[in-house]
Design an enzyme around this catalytic site. Structure first.
Site: not given
Length: 283
Positions: A178, A230
């Site tokens: 991610s 992230h």
């Protein structure tokens, strides 16, 4: 094959002093192709694969990366399944496969900065990441070329893992591609910010951003989810996107300041991260 929407689909008219809007923005790519990726000609039949991932072709680096990630995910499941989760590898397996563990990185296991880009925590995690990275990656490859796509994916992805290791150090284990996926989203958000003054359909763009933010929110929760990574990937991807568009003919008036800020951020982030990972006493 579905047509990839270009920036000209969003732009209304050239800004003052520019007559090259249509020519420049037609070089492939679009802001946030994840949600408004393509337009099809009237009567054109589009397969469900092309609908999900417009412009897909098996020779694309992002497709090859995705196949490798699928293979690694299957191997991690074969090594050990976590109880009470849907097709999730055990924490021990993630450690063995190279999860981001700052304390081990500090003693020399540098590969733990790149290995997490091939790991996934469960079935939903890998399905969502694969869809997003393929959909955005194909558009980025068309606009910037495959070399720049790989540079952003791995370069910013590793940088985001460094930021995460520097911020959350003691007793942490984090994994997931991610960080690289959010880097791609960051580039697309930068594109959107740079052409905002020329966008005709701003309602669609606003909806797109809201969906993007929802994805950010949903993807930041769960065991071993790397929330800091992230955010780091998103911010550094945004900075990279500002720099990548320096030759655009429709830059806003604030572009030069933004480019300088992005260059400083991209230069300072790895230096500061290394200082906090390897030199500052922790735990």
């Amino acid at each position: 094959m579905a047509n990839i929407r270009t920036l000209s689909d969003y732009a209304s008219s050239p800004p003052r002093g520019s007559s090259a809007l249509e020519g420049e923005v037609g070089q492939g790519g679009s802001p946030l192709p994840l949600f408004f990726p393509s337009g099809t000609q009237s009567g054109e039949n589009v397969s469900w694969i092309q609908w999900l991932c417009p412009g897909i072709h098996l020779k694309s680096p992002i497709i090859i990366i995705s196949f490798v990630q699928i293979a690694v995910y299957i191997a991690s499941l074969a090594a050990g399944l976590a109880p009470n989760e849907i097709l999730a590898p055990t924490p021990q397996t993630l450690v063995m496969f190279g999860a981001n563990i700052p304390e081990l990185i500090r003693v020399g296991e540098i590969w733990r900065l790149i290995c997490p880009l091939f790991l996934h925590l469960n079935l939903f995690h890998i399905l969502m990441n694969l869809w997003v990275q393929i959909r955005i990656g194909l558009t980025m490859e068309e606009k910037y070329g495959w070399k720049m796509l790989l540079a952003v994916y791995f370069g910013v992805g590793v940088l985001a893992n460094m930021i995460s290791a520097a911020v959350l150090f003691c007793g942490q284990m984090k994994a997931g591609a991610s960080t690289a996926v959010f880097a791609l989203i960051g580039v697309q958000l930068a594109e959107l910010a740079l052409i905002w003054h020329a966008i005709q359909d701003r309602n669609s763009a606003i909806i797109s951003v809201c969906i993007c933010l929802f994805f950010v929110f949903v993807s930041s929760f769960g065991s071993h989810m790397d929330s800091v990574g992230h955010i780091g990937g998103l911010v550094m991807g945004f900075a990279a996107g500002i720099w990548l568009n320096e030759n655009s003919d429709i830059k806003p008036t604030w572009y030069d300041r933004a480019r300088l800020t992005s260059q400083v951020a991209l230069a300072a982030a790895p230096i500061l991260s290394c200082i906090f990972i390897f030199l500052v006493p922790r735990c």
